[in-house]
Design a protein around this motif. Sequence first.
Motif, PDB file in Angstrom:
ATOM      1  N   MET A 128     -22.707  66.121  42.331  1.00  0.00           N
ATOM      2  CA  MET A 128     -23.796  65.316  42.835  1.00  0.00           C
ATOM      3  C   MET A 128     -25.040  66.189  42.970  1.00  0.00           C
ATOM      4  SD  MET A 128     -23.983  63.049  46.252  1.00  0.00           S
ATOM      5  CE  MET A 128     -23.180  61.675  45.481  1.00  0.00           C
ATOM      6  N   SER A 129     -26.198  65.642  42.680  1.00  0.00           N
ATOM      7  CA  SER A 129     -27.444  66.412  42.705  1.00  0.00           C
ATOM      8  C   SER A 129     -27.883  66.699  44.135  1.00  0.00           C
ATOM      9  CB  SER A 129     -28.541  65.647  41.972  1.00  0.00           C
ATOM     10  OG  SER A 129     -28.907  64.506  42.715  1.00  0.00           O
ATOM     11  N   LYS A 130     -28.669  67.766  44.288  1.00  0.00           N
ATOM     12  CA  LYS A 130     -29.163  68.146  45.612  1.00  0.00           C
ATOM     13  C   LYS A 130     -30.086  67.077  46.183  1.00  0.00           C
ATOM     14  CE  LYS A 130     -28.718  73.103  45.503  1.00  0.00           C
ATOM     15  NZ  LYS A 130     -29.383  74.381  45.745  1.00  0.00           N
ATOM     16  N   GLU A 131     -30.866  66.423  45.306  1.00  0.00           N
ATOM     17  CA  GLU A 131     -31.765  65.384  45.776  1.00  0.00           C
ATOM     18  C   GLU A 131     -30.983  64.234  46.411  1.00  0.00           C
ATOM     19  OE1 GLU A 131     -31.977  66.517  42.502  1.00  0.00           O
ATOM     20  OE2 GLU A 131     -33.622  67.898  42.921  1.00  0.00           O
ATOM     21  N   ARG A 132     -29.890  63.855  45.796  1.00  0.00           N
ATOM     22  CA  ARG A 132     -29.052  62.777  46.339  1.00  0.00           C
ATOM     23  C   ARG A 132     -28.382  63.220  47.633  1.00  0.00           C
ATOM     24  NH1 ARG A 132     -26.380  58.846  48.165  1.00  0.00           N
ATOM     25  NH2 ARG A 132     -24.550  58.011  47.168  1.00  0.00           N
ATOM     26  N   LEU A 133     -27.908  64.470  47.683  1.00  0.00           N
ATOM     27  CA  LEU A 133     -27.259  64.966  48.894  1.00  0.00           C
ATOM     28  C   LEU A 133     -28.217  65.011  50.075  1.00  0.00           C
ATOM     29  CD1 LEU A 133     -24.989  67.869  47.595  1.00  0.00           C
ATOM     30  CD2 LEU A 133     -24.278  65.637  48.434  1.00  0.00           C
ATOM     31  N   MET A 134     -29.504  65.271  49.801  1.00  0.00           N
ATOM     32  CA  MET A 134     -30.484  65.338  50.880  1.00  0.00           C
ATOM     33  C   MET A 134     -30.729  63.965  51.522  1.00  0.00           C
ATOM     34  SD  MET A 134     -31.357  68.493  51.166  1.00  0.00           S
ATOM     35  CE  MET A 134     -32.985  68.798  51.758  1.00  0.00           C
ATOM     36  N   THR A 135     -30.335  62.885  50.847  1.00  0.00           N
ATOM     37  CA  THR A 135     -30.543  61.547  51.393  1.00  0.00           C
ATOM     38  C   THR A 135     -29.298  60.968  52.050  1.00  0.00           C
ATOM     39  OG1 THR A 135     -29.971  60.415  49.327  1.00  0.00           O
ATOM     40  CG2 THR A 135     -32.278  61.066  49.629  1.00  0.00           C
ATOM     41  N   VAL A 136     -28.174  61.692  52.009  1.00  0.00           N
ATOM     42  CA  VAL A 136     -26.920  61.163  52.556  1.00  0.00           C
ATOM     43  C   VAL A 136     -26.978  61.067  54.078  1.00  0.00           C
ATOM     44  CG1 VAL A 136     -24.462  61.649  52.852  1.00  0.00           C
ATOM     45  CG2 VAL A 136     -25.498  61.855  50.614  1.00  0.00           C
ATOM     46  N   THR A 173     -21.779  64.184  65.001  1.00  0.00           N
ATOM     47  CA  THR A 173     -21.797  62.815  64.503  1.00  0.00           C
ATOM     48  C   THR A 173     -23.147  62.514  63.861  1.00  0.00           C
ATOM     49  OG1 THR A 173     -20.378  62.252  66.357  1.00  0.00           O
ATOM     50  CG2 THR A 173     -21.327  60.434  65.135  1.00  0.00           C
ATOM     51  N   PHE A 174     -23.095  61.859  62.705  1.00  0.00           N
ATOM     52  CA  PHE A 174     -24.306  61.518  61.958  1.00  0.00           C
ATOM     53  C   PHE A 174     -24.260  60.074  61.509  1.00  0.00           C
ATOM     54  CE2 PHE A 174     -23.604  66.026  61.217  1.00  0.00           C
ATOM     55  CZ  PHE A 174     -24.850  66.566  61.478  1.00  0.00           C
ATOM     56  N   ARG A 175     -25.434  59.451  61.433  1.00  0.00           N
ATOM     57  CA  ARG A 175     -25.582  58.189  60.714  1.00  0.00           C
ATOM     58  C   ARG A 175     -25.737  58.553  59.258  1.00  0.00           C
ATOM     59  NH1 ARG A 175     -28.296  53.636  64.274  1.00  0.00           N
ATOM     60  NH2 ARG A 175     -27.744  52.188  62.649  1.00  0.00           N
ATOM     61  N   VAL A 176     -24.978  57.910  58.383  1.00  0.00           N
ATOM     62  CA  VAL A 176     -25.019  58.248  56.960  1.00  0.00           C
ATOM     63  C   VAL A 176     -25.234  56.979  56.139  1.00  0.00           C
ATOM     64  CG1 VAL A 176     -23.564  60.293  57.225  1.00  0.00           C
ATOM     65  CG2 VAL A 176     -22.501  58.108  56.731  1.00  0.00           C
ATOM     66  N   ARG A 177     -25.553  57.181  54.862  1.00  0.00           N
ATOM     67  CA  ARG A 177     -25.714  56.034  53.956  1.00  0.00           C
ATOM     68  C   ARG A 177     -24.398  55.282  53.851  1.00  0.00           C
ATOM     69  NH1 ARG A 177     -29.530  57.110  49.097  1.00  0.00           N
ATOM     70  NH2 ARG A 177     -28.065  55.673  48.177  1.00  0.00           N
ATOM     71  N   ARG A 178     -24.498  53.975  53.675  1.00  0.00           N
ATOM     72  CA  ARG A 178     -23.282  53.164  53.614  1.00  0.00           C
ATOM     73  C   ARG A 178     -22.461  53.421  52.358  1.00  0.00           C
ATOM     74  NH1 ARG A 178     -24.679  47.098  55.090  1.00  0.00           N
ATOM     75  NH2 ARG A 178     -26.392  47.493  53.671  1.00  0.00           N
ATOM     76  N   ASP A 179     -23.080  53.935  51.295  1.00  0.00           N
ATOM     77  CA  ASP A 179     -22.342  54.195  50.061  1.00  0.00           C
ATOM     78  C   ASP A 179     -21.868  55.645  49.961  1.00  0.00           C
ATOM     79  OD1 ASP A 179     -24.843  55.293  49.744  1.00  0.00           O
ATOM     80  OD2 ASP A 179     -25.109  54.613  47.687  1.00  0.00           O
ATOM     81  N   ALA A 180     -22.016  56.443  51.026  1.00  0.00           N
ATOM     82  CA  ALA A 180     -21.618  57.854  51.000  1.00  0.00           C
ATOM     83  C   ALA A 180     -20.105  57.991  51.208  1.00  0.00           C
ATOM     84  CB  ALA A 180     -22.353  58.628  52.085  1.00  0.00           C
ATOM     85  N   SER A 181     -19.503  58.902  50.451  1.00  0.00           N
ATOM     86  CA  SER A 181     -18.077  59.177  50.603  1.00  0.00           C
ATOM     87  C   SER A 181     -17.902  60.398  51.496  1.00  0.00           C
ATOM     88  CB  SER A 181     -17.442  59.434  49.232  1.00  0.00           C
ATOM     89  OG  SER A 181     -17.961  60.632  48.689  1.00  0.00           O
ATOM     90  N   LYS A 182     -16.656  60.690  51.874  1.00  0.00           N
ATOM     91  CA  LYS A 182     -16.379  61.860  52.701  1.00  0.00           C
ATOM     92  C   LYS A 182     -16.807  63.143  51.993  1.00  0.00           C
ATOM     93  CE  LYS A 182     -12.484  60.138  55.398  1.00  0.00           C
ATOM     94  NZ  LYS A 182     -11.107  60.425  55.814  1.00  0.00           N
ATOM     95  N   THR A 183     -16.588  63.220  50.707  1.00  0.00           N
ATOM     96  CA  THR A 183     -16.975  64.404  49.937  1.00  0.00           C
ATOM     97  C   THR A 183     -18.489  64.569  49.936  1.00  0.00           C
ATOM     98  OG1 THR A 183     -15.049  64.044  48.520  1.00  0.00           O
ATOM     99  CG2 THR A 183     -16.736  65.552  47.718  1.00  0.00           C
ATOM    100  N   ASP A 184     -19.215  63.473  49.761  1.00  0.00           N
ATOM    101  CA  ASP A 184     -20.681  63.525  49.796  1.00  0.00           C
ATOM    102  C   ASP A 184     -21.176  64.028  51.150  1.00  0.00           C
ATOM    103  OD1 ASP A 184     -20.555  62.377  47.292  1.00  0.00           O
ATOM    104  OD2 ASP A 184     -21.095  60.359  47.989  1.00  0.00           O
ATOM    105  N   ILE A 185     -20.574  63.526  52.210  1.00  0.00           N
ATOM    106  CA  ILE A 185     -20.994  63.910  53.565  1.00  0.00           C
ATOM    107  C   ILE A 185     -20.710  65.392  53.805  1.00  0.00           C
ATOM    108  CG2 ILE A 185     -20.562  63.524  56.019  1.00  0.00           C
ATOM    109  CD1 ILE A 185     -19.872  60.560  55.139  1.00  0.00           C
ATOM    110  N   ARG A 186     -19.535  65.850  53.399  1.00  0.00           N
ATOM    111  CA  ARG A 186     -19.179  67.268  53.546  1.00  0.00           C
ATOM    112  C   ARG A 186     -20.189  68.157  52.819  1.00  0.00           C
ATOM    113  NH1 ARG A 186     -14.384  70.469  53.986  1.00  0.00           N
ATOM    114  NH2 ARG A 186     -13.199  68.565  54.302  1.00  0.00           N
ATOM    115  N   GLN A 187     -20.472  67.832  51.576  1.00  0.00           N
ATOM    116  CA  GLN A 187     -21.409  68.636  50.791  1.00  0.00           C
ATOM    117  C   GLN A 187     -22.813  68.599  51.383  1.00  0.00           C
ATOM    118  OE1 GLN A 187     -21.019  67.009  46.856  1.00  0.00           O
ATOM    119  NE2 GLN A 187     -19.121  68.105  46.423  1.00  0.00           N
ATOM    120  N   ALA A 188     -23.237  67.442  51.893  1.00  0.00           N
ATOM    121  CA  ALA A 188     -24.577  67.316  52.469  1.00  0.00           C
ATOM    122  C   ALA A 188     -24.720  68.160  53.731  1.00  0.00           C
ATOM    123  CB  ALA A 188     -24.877  65.854  52.777  1.00  0.00           C
ATOM    124  N   VAL A 189     -23.723  68.148  54.596  1.00  0.00           N
ATOM    125  CA  VAL A 189     -23.783  68.942  55.828  1.00  0.00           C
ATOM    126  C   VAL A 189     -23.777  70.427  55.494  1.00  0.00           C
ATOM    127  CG1 VAL A 189     -22.532  69.546  57.942  1.00  0.00           C
ATOM    128  CG2 VAL A 189     -22.789  67.151  57.284  1.00  0.00           C
TER     129      VAL A 189
END
Length: 100
Positions: free
Chosen positions: A1-9, A30-46
């Motif tokens: 996943m691109s860094k730009e997308r991760l910055m919006t998760v 605890t974070f509010r995240v995008r509704r289409d974000a997966s656990k992997t996306d959230i991990r990478q974004a944090v």
Amino acid sequence: MSKERLMTVLLAPHVTEKTSLAMQNHNQYTFRVRRDASKTDIRQAVELMFGVKVRGVQVANEPGKARRFGGTTGRTQDWKKAYVSLAEGQTIDYEARVRA
């Protein structure tokens, strides 16, 4: 996943009494995240945004609440909440991120 997308998760930190206790006792944030974000996306974004090592991620879909808008009834939007557990010795300082 691109860094730009991760910055919006991650949308915002979600701070309540319950999440404050989880921060102190279990090193869990605890974070509010995008509704289409997966656990992997959230991990990478944090890990990208805060430079910490994530031990685990749990997600919860929160339903919107029924509200009255004048004379009509409606619903607020559904949203997703992520509980992120960090590895031992890792912390996130929200205030330092705001000042930077």
